[in-house]
Design a protein around this motif. Structure first.
Motif, PDB file in Angstrom:
ATOM      1  N   PHE A 261       0.820  -1.207   0.000  1.00  0.00           N
ATOM      2  CA  PHE A 261       0.000   0.000   0.000  1.00  0.00           C
ATOM      3  C   PHE A 261       0.858   1.262   0.000  1.00  0.00           C
ATOM      4  N   MET A 300      -8.047  -5.284  -2.075  1.00  0.00           N
ATOM      5  CA  MET A 300      -7.267  -4.197  -1.503  1.00  0.00           C
ATOM      6  C   MET A 300      -8.087  -3.411  -0.486  1.00  0.00           C
ATOM      7  N   ARG A 304      -7.195  -3.210   3.514  1.00  0.00           N
ATOM      8  CA  ARG A 304      -7.053  -1.942   4.224  1.00  0.00           C
ATOM      9  C   ARG A 304      -8.023  -1.860   5.400  1.00  0.00           C
TER      10      ARG A 304
END
Length: 309
Positions: A261, A300, A304
């Motif tokens: 990230f 993703m 997160r």
């Protein structure tokens, strides 16, 4: 920690040594218990701690000989050596090449040539299931009968009513139970390797990945995961795919691809240590790259979100 590789680079311990032998796959809590006990006994005798491991692991060797499916491996050799060093208990590791000659070695010859002549073993500590020599005929009773080597064995370490073993770790990893694997290991499951060039497909769907070069073992883990990666850049959280990439590849070699990230540096050739924190989903074959892109974007987001909770 000193390392000897193979039978042609023999260690030398004129003062004697304190030894343990095994695969030490994963270096789990049971292994650490053995090493801590060995360290105490070695210090009391003024001896160095020596760990003897095998490469390939015996079950891997016999599977190749018979054409059977390769058993799961937890830790490649380099990772295993790093984990052994991190225990702070080991002075030296002797990596023995396991081949047919070694497999055919009589148990008493194993004791005479390796333990007595080469390692000058004064104290030996083994796990409660240790077997050695041709036909696995060597056991604790044979070792304990050697008058010049004091031999002890350690009981199993129990975690949540389960005997801590490499098999239990493999089962936890194959089931995606990373929290339980961590309890058995005493640390997050970790793999490491250098970043190599790949197809660079991730760049075309806004998810560039670091392709990690791993030894070609049969790994228990498969799926998409929340991970942390350590490199020269420090530590970064990300999402990783570990498996066969069935949407874009027919290759049956497992691949580890990591998307970090908020990161856009050139790290080709760097070694990354990747810690697996949480499993998001199983691997899946999609009908199109467009479907794969949608799922990766969701992965993703999920990774997160998990990291923030």
């Amino acid at each position: 920690m000193k390392i000897w590789l193979g039978q042609h680079r023999m260690p030398d311990f004129p003062q004697g040594s304190a030894v343990t032998i095994g695969n030490f796959d994963g270096v789990h809590l049971g292994h650490k218990h053995i090493l801590q006990k060995l360290k105490q006994e070695a210090d009391a005798r003024g001896l160095p701690v020596v760990v003897v491991i095998f490469e390939p692991q015996p079950k891997e060797f016999f599977a190749r000989q018979t054409g059977k499916k390769q058993p799961y491996r937890i830790s490649p050799l380099r990772t295993k050596l790093n984990l052994l060093e991190q225990t702070g208990c080991v002075d030296a590791v002797w990596v023995l090449r396991f081949n047919q000659t070694f497999a055919d070695m009589d148990a008493q010859d194993f004791i005479n040539l390796l333990l007595r002549k080469t390692l000058n073993t004064r104290y030996l500590l083994i796990g409660d299931d240790f077997r050695f020599g041709a036909g696995r005929r060597g056991d604790f009773e044979l070792l304990a009968a050697q008058p010049d080597i004091q031999t002890d064995r350690t009981p199993s370490v129990i975690v949540e009513d389960i005997r801590t073993s490499s098999t239990a770790v493999r089962n936890a990893l194959s089931d995606g139970r990373l929290d339980y694997a961590k309890k058995l290991l005493g640390h997050d499951y970790t793999l490491s390797g250098k970043v190599k060039h790949g197809k660079k497909l991730g760049r075309t769907i806004n998810a560039p990945t670091a392709n990690i070069q791993l030894p070609p073992h049969h790994y228990a883990l498969s799926g998409v995961f929340v991970v942390e990666a350590d490199g020269t850049f420090g530590t970064k959280r990300g999402v990783a795919s570990f498996g066969f990439n069935p949407t874009v590849s027919n290759n049956r070699a497992q691949k580890l691809e990591v998307h970090l990230f908020d990161f856009n540096e050139n790290i080709y050739g760097q070694r990354l240590n990747v810690r697996f924190l949480h499993k998001l989903r199983d691997e899946k074959k999609f009908d199109s790259i467009a479907e794969l892109k949608v799922q990766i974007e969701q992965d993703m987001k999920n990774a997160r979100h998990w990291s923030e909770t």
